[in-house]
Design a protein around this motif. Sequence first.
Motif, PDB file in Angstrom:
ATOM      1  N   ARG A  94      41.976  82.655  57.042  1.00 44.40           N
ATOM      2  CA  ARG A  94      40.804  83.511  57.176  1.00 44.40           C
ATOM      3  C   ARG A  94      41.022  84.479  58.330  1.00 44.40           C
ATOM      4  O   ARG A  94      41.640  84.114  59.338  1.00 44.40           O
ATOM      5  CB  ARG A  94      39.551  82.677  57.429  1.00 44.40           C
ATOM      6  CG  ARG A  94      38.320  83.551  57.415  1.00 44.40           C
ATOM      7  CD  ARG A  94      37.033  82.788  57.353  1.00 44.40           C
ATOM      8  NE  ARG A  94      35.934  83.762  57.390  1.00 44.40           N
ATOM      9  CZ  ARG A  94      34.698  83.495  57.714  1.00 44.40           C
ATOM     10  NH1 ARG A  94      34.343  82.269  58.013  1.00 44.40           N
ATOM     11  NH2 ARG A  94      33.787  84.430  57.732  1.00 44.40           N
ATOM     12  N   ASN A 116      34.674  76.039  64.934  1.00 47.08           N
ATOM     13  CA  ASN A 116      35.342  76.533  63.721  1.00 47.08           C
ATOM     14  C   ASN A 116      36.300  77.675  64.031  1.00 47.08           C
ATOM     15  O   ASN A 116      37.245  77.907  63.292  1.00 47.08           O
ATOM     16  CB  ASN A 116      34.309  76.999  62.679  1.00 47.08           C
ATOM     17  CG  ASN A 116      33.596  78.265  63.098  1.00 47.08           C
ATOM     18  OD1 ASN A 116      33.098  78.351  64.214  1.00 47.08           O
ATOM     19  ND2 ASN A 116      33.541  79.245  62.224  1.00 47.08           N
ATOM     20  N   VAL A 138      28.127  72.691  68.959  1.00 47.47           N
ATOM     21  CA  VAL A 138      29.102  72.381  67.928  1.00 47.47           C
ATOM     22  C   VAL A 138      30.023  71.252  68.404  1.00 47.47           C
ATOM     23  O   VAL A 138      30.441  71.218  69.561  1.00 47.47           O
ATOM     24  CB  VAL A 138      29.878  73.673  67.574  1.00 47.47           C
ATOM     25  CG1 VAL A 138      30.854  74.089  68.673  1.00 47.47           C
ATOM     26  CG2 VAL A 138      30.591  73.565  66.255  1.00 47.47           C
ATOM     27  N   CYS A 187      30.096  70.261  61.366  1.00 50.16           N
ATOM     28  CA  CYS A 187      30.819  70.881  60.243  1.00 50.16           C
ATOM     29  C   CYS A 187      32.328  70.733  60.349  1.00 50.16           C
ATOM     30  O   CYS A 187      33.009  70.543  59.349  1.00 50.16           O
ATOM     31  CB  CYS A 187      30.518  72.378  60.208  1.00 50.16           C
ATOM     32  SG  CYS A 187      29.267  72.767  59.018  1.00 50.16           S
ATOM     33  N   GLN A 188      32.841  70.881  61.568  1.00 50.66           N
ATOM     34  CA  GLN A 188      34.306  70.858  61.724  1.00 50.66           C
ATOM     35  C   GLN A 188      34.801  69.556  62.325  1.00 50.66           C
ATOM     36  O   GLN A 188      36.011  69.403  62.530  1.00 50.66           O
ATOM     37  CB  GLN A 188      34.766  72.048  62.598  1.00 50.66           C
ATOM     38  CG  GLN A 188      34.365  73.397  62.075  1.00 50.66           C
ATOM     39  CD  GLN A 188      35.047  73.783  60.755  1.00 50.66           C
ATOM     40  OE1 GLN A 188      36.038  73.172  60.335  1.00 50.66           O
ATOM     41  NE2 GLN A 188      34.516  74.790  60.076  1.00 50.66           N
ATOM     42  N   HIS A 196      31.108  70.551  51.326  1.00 48.40           N
ATOM     43  CA  HIS A 196      32.296  71.267  50.829  1.00 48.40           C
ATOM     44  C   HIS A 196      33.442  71.303  51.825  1.00 48.40           C
ATOM     45  O   HIS A 196      34.557  71.662  51.476  1.00 48.40           O
ATOM     46  CB  HIS A 196      31.910  72.691  50.394  1.00 48.40           C
ATOM     47  CG  HIS A 196      31.524  73.598  51.518  1.00 48.40           C
ATOM     48  ND1 HIS A 196      32.419  74.420  52.130  1.00 48.40           N
ATOM     49  CD2 HIS A 196      30.333  73.791  52.147  1.00 48.40           C
ATOM     50  CE1 HIS A 196      31.795  75.112  53.083  1.00 48.40           C
ATOM     51  NE2 HIS A 196      30.537  74.744  53.113  1.00 48.40           N
ATOM     52  N   LYS A 197      33.185  70.932  53.075  1.00 47.65           N
ATOM     53  CA  LYS A 197      34.279  70.899  54.052  1.00 47.65           C
ATOM     54  C   LYS A 197      34.904  69.513  54.174  1.00 47.65           C
ATOM     55  O   LYS A 197      35.865  69.323  54.907  1.00 47.65           O
ATOM     56  CB  LYS A 197      33.769  71.371  55.423  1.00 47.65           C
ATOM     57  CG  LYS A 197      33.348  72.841  55.446  1.00 47.65           C
ATOM     58  CD  LYS A 197      33.061  73.297  56.849  1.00 47.65           C
ATOM     59  CE  LYS A 197      32.139  74.492  56.914  1.00 47.65           C
ATOM     60  NZ  LYS A 197      32.816  75.767  56.701  1.00 47.65           N
ATOM     61  N   HIS A 255      28.736  78.742  65.856  1.00 50.12           N
ATOM     62  CA  HIS A 255      28.713  79.459  64.575  1.00 50.12           C
ATOM     63  C   HIS A 255      27.335  80.120  64.455  1.00 50.12           C
ATOM     64  O   HIS A 255      26.338  79.574  64.947  1.00 50.12           O
ATOM     65  CB  HIS A 255      28.924  78.441  63.448  1.00 50.12           C
ATOM     66  CG  HIS A 255      29.084  79.014  62.083  1.00 50.12           C
ATOM     67  ND1 HIS A 255      28.011  79.437  61.333  1.00 50.12           N
ATOM     68  CD2 HIS A 255      30.177  79.216  61.319  1.00 50.12           C
ATOM     69  CE1 HIS A 255      28.459  79.877  60.158  1.00 50.12           C
ATOM     70  NE2 HIS A 255      29.768  79.746  60.117  1.00 50.12           N
ATOM     71  N   SER A 268      28.546  69.828  56.187  1.00 42.72           N
ATOM     72  CA  SER A 268      28.527  70.362  54.822  1.00 42.72           C
ATOM     73  C   SER A 268      29.491  69.575  53.944  1.00 42.72           C
ATOM     74  O   SER A 268      30.633  69.326  54.351  1.00 42.72           O
ATOM     75  CB  SER A 268      28.946  71.830  54.826  1.00 42.72           C
ATOM     76  OG  SER A 268      27.941  72.613  55.442  1.00 42.72           O
ATOM     77  N   ARG A 293      43.031  83.011  61.324  1.00 40.25           N
ATOM     78  CA  ARG A 293      42.832  81.573  61.559  1.00 40.25           C
ATOM     79  C   ARG A 293      43.511  80.760  60.458  1.00 40.25           C
ATOM     80  O   ARG A 293      43.169  80.879  59.288  1.00 40.25           O
ATOM     81  CB  ARG A 293      41.336  81.264  61.574  1.00 40.25           C
ATOM     82  CG  ARG A 293      41.032  79.796  61.816  1.00 40.25           C
ATOM     83  CD  ARG A 293      39.558  79.500  61.617  1.00 40.25           C
ATOM     84  NE  ARG A 293      39.176  79.590  60.213  1.00 40.25           N
ATOM     85  CZ  ARG A 293      37.945  79.398  59.738  1.00 40.25           C
ATOM     86  NH1 ARG A 293      36.966  79.130  60.583  1.00 40.25           N
ATOM     87  NH2 ARG A 293      37.688  79.470  58.456  1.00 40.25           N
ATOM     88  N   ALA A 337      39.042  75.208  57.093  1.00 40.70           N
ATOM     89  CA  ALA A 337      37.821  75.235  57.906  1.00 40.70           C
ATOM     90  C   ALA A 337      36.708  75.967  57.163  1.00 40.70           C
ATOM     91  O   ALA A 337      35.523  75.731  57.409  1.00 40.70           O
ATOM     92  CB  ALA A 337      38.090  75.906  59.249  1.00 40.70           C
ATOM     93  N   ALA A 338      37.090  76.864  56.254  1.00 37.67           N
ATOM     94  CA  ALA A 338      36.078  77.559  55.448  1.00 37.67           C
ATOM     95  C   ALA A 338      35.579  76.632  54.353  1.00 37.67           C
ATOM     96  O   ALA A 338      34.378  76.454  54.167  1.00 37.67           O
ATOM     97  CB  ALA A 338      36.650  78.837  54.846  1.00 37.67           C
ATOM     98  N   ASP A 376      26.316  69.944  65.639  1.00 35.30           N
ATOM     99  CA  ASP A 376      26.833  70.584  64.429  1.00 35.30           C
ATOM    100  C   ASP A 376      28.222  70.005  64.129  1.00 35.30           C
ATOM    101  O   ASP A 376      29.199  70.334  64.799  1.00 35.30           O
ATOM    102  CB  ASP A 376      26.891  72.103  64.673  1.00 35.30           C
ATOM    103  CG  ASP A 376      27.541  72.858  63.512  1.00 35.30           C
ATOM    104  OD1 ASP A 376      28.004  72.212  62.559  1.00 35.30           O
ATOM    105  OD2 ASP A 376      27.582  74.101  63.583  1.00 35.30           O
ATOM    106  N   THR A 387      23.950  74.796  57.188  1.00 33.50           N
ATOM    107  CA  THR A 387      23.045  75.908  57.489  1.00 33.50           C
ATOM    108  C   THR A 387      21.601  75.514  57.201  1.00 33.50           C
ATOM    109  O   THR A 387      20.706  75.743  58.032  1.00 33.50           O
ATOM    110  CB  THR A 387      23.433  77.148  56.652  1.00 33.50           C
ATOM    111  OG1 THR A 387      24.772  77.516  57.000  1.00 33.50           O
ATOM    112  CG2 THR A 387      22.496  78.309  56.887  1.00 33.50           C
TER     113      THR A 387
END
Length: 408
Positions: free
Chosen positions: A361, A176, A172, A203-204, A226-227, A124, A224, A381, A31-32, A201, A96
């Motif tokens: 994390r 996350n 979201v 991201c996840q 990178h995820k 987030h 993002s 997590r 998730a990071a 959002d 972001t």
Amino acid sequence: MANWDLQALRSDFPILGSSVNGRPLVYLDNAATSQKPSQVLEAVDRYYREQNGNIHRGVHYLSQVATDAYDRAREKVARFIGAPSPRDIVFVRGATEGINLVAHGLAKCWLKAGDEILLTRMEHHANIVPWQQAAEQSGARVVVADITPSGEIDLEDFTRKLGPLTKVVSFVHASNALGTINPAREVIRLAHEAGAVVLLDGCQSAPHFRVDVSVLDCDFFVFSGHKVCGPTGIGVLYGKKEWLERLPVYQTGGDMIGRVSFEQGTTFREAPEKFEAGTPDIAGAIGLGAAVDYLDATGFDAIEQAEQKLRDHVAPRLREIPGLKIYGDVEAKVPVLSFTMDGIHPHDIGTILDTDGIAVRAGHHCAQPLMKFYGIPGTARASFAFYNTTEEADALVASLRKISKIFA
Ligand code: 7TS
């Protein structure tokens, strides 16, 4: 799923074969950031070795090759999330930056004093702080919809707080810190009925299941790179055409202008170019294009099944550990398992797991209001990806059992 060859798939990810503290790496911090397959690494490498040139500006061969590759990446991303056109896709640094771009823009072109921006308590920080800034700039007010103890949006509270003053709803898709998936389509429909513009959002959500922004009908969507197995430094802002037209420019400079004149002033290009000032992360965009190709080839049906299997395997085993409490323990969730253990700080859980080569994390996960809601400083997590194995899940459970015995 019939052709799912997990070992072959894992061999695409060079880092998964490495060791940490003398143990095979068990990477459960997806998730990071997710790990990257060779297909992505090679696309980035090939770009720098064979295609490197600045885009749009040159008449020469390499500039054209780089421009074509960058444009193709935009097309791939548009298809990946069901956007009607590649021109609805703005490349940004990450989620972001995407949220900041929208929040600062709406503060200028849409929000006014007395308006309300409705968020939820599970956001987030990246989906809180830019809105606090937008509120400060415009005189609007941030309003927060509550969540239920099980970690889902409290739709009753959300509906109660949604009203004629609500001009923005931002929330979201999947948390996350909890993994819970929000009923995005329903929330977006309610927000639109109230006349609000909606940012989702993603991201996840984007890494775990098929997202279709046209079906969801959100006005903005961010995620993002990178995820989703792509590089860091690249992300996506999707916006409906009319909203991208309406939003003012964010950063200014080269490549986003129509004409610059000291006498007559400056004109801007249309979206998406008007939001992409300066040399963008060309290699990052190309890497992201390769990443979404990889996910598409792997197939979200298979990804979802594999992740569900992991979750079904690990969650009951975690629940059996004395003193362990899972937050957001509901059915509709991505494979994020957030937990506390009696008598031991989450950071200590993370540190001990690390000595066993297991990466999780620990902390507030950039969701301090959510942690306050639960009255805890943070959680540990474990977040899974499709390339994780049940053996890795077992390694996590074994280490946690050991920790629970030591601290009992
Ligand atoms: N929104 C959500 C839901 C996130 O999970 C994150 C990053 C962001 C926004 C910001 O993304 P960025 O790529 O721009 O940083 N979440 C996490 C996390 O859970 N652990 O590290 C980063």
